[in-house]
Design a protein around this motif. Structure first.
Motif, PDB file in Angstrom:
ATOM      1  N   LYS A 101      41.040  44.411  24.427  1.00  0.00           N
ATOM      2  CA  LYS A 101      42.189  44.677  24.342  1.00  0.00           C
ATOM      3  C   LYS A 101      43.039  43.799  23.440  1.00  0.00           C
ATOM      4  O   LYS A 101      44.462  43.751  23.386  1.00  0.00           O
ATOM      5  N   LEU A 102      42.799  42.126  24.063  1.00  0.00           N
ATOM      6  CA  LEU A 102      43.815  41.334  24.385  1.00  0.00           C
ATOM      7  C   LEU A 102      43.969  41.365  22.928  1.00  0.00           C
ATOM      8  O   LEU A 102      45.187  40.330  22.713  1.00  0.00           O
ATOM      9  N   ASP A 103      43.760  41.389  21.537  1.00  0.00           N
ATOM     10  CA  ASP A 103      44.044  41.095  20.501  1.00  0.00           C
ATOM     11  C   ASP A 103      44.865  42.183  19.882  1.00  0.00           C
ATOM     12  O   ASP A 103      45.541  42.134  18.733  1.00  0.00           O
ATOM     13  N   VAL A 112      52.292  54.852  27.300  1.00  0.00           N
ATOM     14  CA  VAL A 112      51.025  56.847  26.396  1.00  0.00           C
ATOM     15  C   VAL A 112      49.558  55.346  25.615  1.00  0.00           C
ATOM     16  O   VAL A 112      48.480  56.377  26.340  1.00  0.00           O
ATOM     17  N   ASN A 113      50.219  54.762  24.808  1.00  0.00           N
ATOM     18  CA  ASN A 113      48.554  53.610  24.420  1.00  0.00           C
ATOM     19  C   ASN A 113      48.079  53.521  25.400  1.00  0.00           C
ATOM     20  O   ASN A 113      46.975  52.952  25.514  1.00  0.00           O
ATOM     21  N   PHE A 114      48.766  52.914  26.245  1.00  0.00           N
ATOM     22  CA  PHE A 114      48.219  51.982  27.429  1.00  0.00           C
ATOM     23  C   PHE A 114      48.538  51.944  28.912  1.00  0.00           C
ATOM     24  O   PHE A 114      49.543  51.123  29.250  1.00  0.00           O
ATOM     25  N   PRO A 115      48.482  52.964  28.984  1.00  0.00           N
ATOM     26  CA  PRO A 115      48.904  53.316  30.797  1.00  0.00           C
ATOM     27  C   PRO A 115      48.269  52.501  31.800  1.00  0.00           C
ATOM     28  O   PRO A 115      49.429  52.688  33.061  1.00  0.00           O
ATOM     29  N   VAL A 119      52.133  45.582  34.524  1.00  0.00           N
ATOM     30  CA  VAL A 119      53.231  43.540  34.713  1.00  0.00           C
ATOM     31  C   VAL A 119      52.051  42.489  34.902  1.00  0.00           C
ATOM     32  O   VAL A 119      51.448  41.530  34.822  1.00  0.00           O
ATOM     33  N   LYS A 120      51.220  43.340  36.611  1.00  0.00           N
ATOM     34  CA  LYS A 120      50.608  42.464  36.754  1.00  0.00           C
ATOM     35  C   LYS A 120      49.420  41.764  35.878  1.00  0.00           C
ATOM     36  O   LYS A 120      49.015  40.446  35.324  1.00  0.00           O
ATOM     37  N   ASP A 121      48.974  42.592  34.966  1.00  0.00           N
ATOM     38  CA  ASP A 121      47.433  42.816  33.590  1.00  0.00           C
ATOM     39  C   ASP A 121      47.964  41.980  32.545  1.00  0.00           C
ATOM     40  O   ASP A 121      48.109  41.432  32.051  1.00  0.00           O
ATOM     41  N   ALA A 122      49.746  41.849  32.161  1.00  0.00           N
ATOM     42  CA  ALA A 122      50.247  41.196  30.933  1.00  0.00           C
ATOM     43  C   ALA A 122      50.321  39.439  31.411  1.00  0.00           C
ATOM     44  O   ALA A 122      50.597  38.838  30.896  1.00  0.00           O
ATOM     45  N   ARG A 123      50.281  39.543  32.942  1.00  0.00           N
ATOM     46  CA  ARG A 123      50.544  38.094  33.437  1.00  0.00           C
ATOM     47  C   ARG A 123      49.560  37.327  33.217  1.00  0.00           C
ATOM     48  O   ARG A 123      49.018  36.536  33.085  1.00  0.00           O
ATOM     49  N   LEU A 124      48.638  38.295  33.433  1.00  0.00           N
ATOM     50  CA  LEU A 124      46.643  37.085  33.553  1.00  0.00           C
ATOM     51  C   LEU A 124      46.561  36.991  31.787  1.00  0.00           C
ATOM     52  O   LEU A 124      46.638  36.035  31.463  1.00  0.00           O
ATOM     53  N   ALA A 125      46.692  38.410  31.170  1.00  0.00           N
ATOM     54  CA  ALA A 125      47.405  38.263  29.754  1.00  0.00           C
ATOM     55  C   ALA A 125      47.701  36.641  29.532  1.00  0.00           C
ATOM     56  O   ALA A 125      47.408  36.500  28.317  1.00  0.00           O
ATOM     57  N   TYR A 126      48.921  36.768  29.516  1.00  0.00           N
ATOM     58  CA  TYR A 126      49.672  35.715  28.984  1.00  0.00           C
ATOM     59  C   TYR A 126      49.275  34.359  29.441  1.00  0.00           C
ATOM     60  O   TYR A 126      49.155  32.808  28.249  1.00  0.00           O
ATOM     61  N   ASN A 127      48.740  34.593  30.779  1.00  0.00           N
ATOM     62  CA  ASN A 127      47.921  33.215  31.708  1.00  0.00           C
ATOM     63  C   ASN A 127      46.649  32.341  30.393  1.00  0.00           C
ATOM     64  O   ASN A 127      46.143  32.010  30.382  1.00  0.00           O
ATOM     65  N   ALA A 128      46.565  34.138  30.677  1.00  0.00           N
ATOM     66  CA  ALA A 128      44.796  33.567  29.220  1.00  0.00           C
ATOM     67  C   ALA A 128      45.207  33.446  27.688  1.00  0.00           C
ATOM     68  O   ALA A 128      44.436  32.811  27.013  1.00  0.00           O
TER      69      ALA A 128
END
Length: 206
Positions: A101-103, A112-115, A119-128
Motif C-alpha cells: 500500500k505504500l505507493d 471506506v477504501n483503507f479501513p 494513525v499508528k500505521d500512518a506514523r510508521l509509514a511516515y517514518n519509512a
C-alpha cells in the motif's frame, strides 16, 4: 557544532561520535534531539548511513494532520524517483503489513477504501518515507552534505499562528540537493515535516 576544541570533558561526552566514510564524516551514535533546524542534517546522515530505523521516530512529528498527507507524498515521490525498500528494511521499519500500500496511501483517514490504515500505521509509514527518501543518496554523498540556507515557511501559519516550520536546503559541491521542512514540536525540538529532492537523481554525480 563542535565550534571549539577546548570543551570541558563533560561536554565532549555529549557530542556524537563521527567516523570517516570515504573521507567524509557520518555520525556513529544517535544524535541528540534537534534543538535547531540545522541539527536535522546530522539525524538524516545517521539514519541514512547507519540504518538505525527506530531513530526516525525521534525526528518525526506524530499529529495526524502531518503524518497522513506527508507519508502519502513522500512515498509517491520516492516511487517516482525509483527508490524502493528492501524486505529487510520493510521489516526493520515496521511496515511489512503496508508493503503493498505504500505507493498509494491516502492523504488522510479513509474508512471506506483503507479501513485498516490507522494513525499508528500512518506514523510508521511516515517514518519509512523519511528513510526511503534518504536512500536516494549514497553514503559518500551524505557525508558531503552541508547546510545551504534556512528560511521561514510562511505558508505553515495557515495551520495556526503557533506553527513554526523552517525550510532547510542541504546539498554538496555547491548544489542544493534536498529541501527539508523542519517543524518545531510542542517540546521545543524539531522534526521533519516533509522532504523533497530539488534535483534529478539520474543526473547527480555522487
Amino acid at each position: 557544532m563542535r565550534r571549539s576544541l577546548l570543551l570541558p570533558l563533560a561536554s565532549l561526552l555529549l557530542v556524537p561520535a563521527f567516523v570517516g566514510c570515504g573521507g567524509d564524516e557520518i555520525p556513529t551514535t544517535p544524535p541528540a534531539a534537534a534543538t535547531e533546524p540545522a541539527d536535522i542534517l546530522y539525524h538524516l546522515q545517521y539514519l541514512a548511513v547507519r540504518k538505525d530505523f527506530k531513530h526516525a521516530a525521534l525526528i518525526a512529528p506524530i499529529t495526524p494532520d502531518v503524518v497522513f498527507p506527508s507519508a502519502r507524498q513522500m512515498h509517491m515521490d520516492a516511487k517516482a524517483l525509483g527508490i524502493s525498500l528492501t524486505p529487510e528494511e520493510l521489516k526493520g521499519l515496521g511496515v511489512e503489513h503496508l508493503a503493498a500500500k505504500l505507493d498509494e496511501l491516502p492523504g488522510g483517514p479513509d474508512a471506506v477504501n483503507f479501513p485498516d490504515y490507522t494513525v499508528k500505521d500512518a506514523r510508521l509509514a511516515y517514518n519509512a518515507g523519511i528513510y526511503r527518501l534518504t536512500k536516494g543518496l549514497t553514503a559518500k554523498s551524505w557525508g558531503k552534505m552541508r547546510h545551504m540556507g534556512i528560511t521561514d515557511n510562511a505558508a505553515a501559519r495557515q495551520f495556526g499562528s503557533q506553527t513554526i516550520v523552517k525550510d532547510m536546503a542541504i546539498g554538496f559541491d555547491g548544489t542544493k540537493i534536498l529541501n527539508v521542512s523542519c517543524l518545531k514540536k510542542p517540546d521545543g525540538t524539531y522534526g521533519v515535516s516533509f522532504m523533497r529532492y530539488l534535483v534529478s537523481l539520474k543526473g547527480l554525480k555522487q
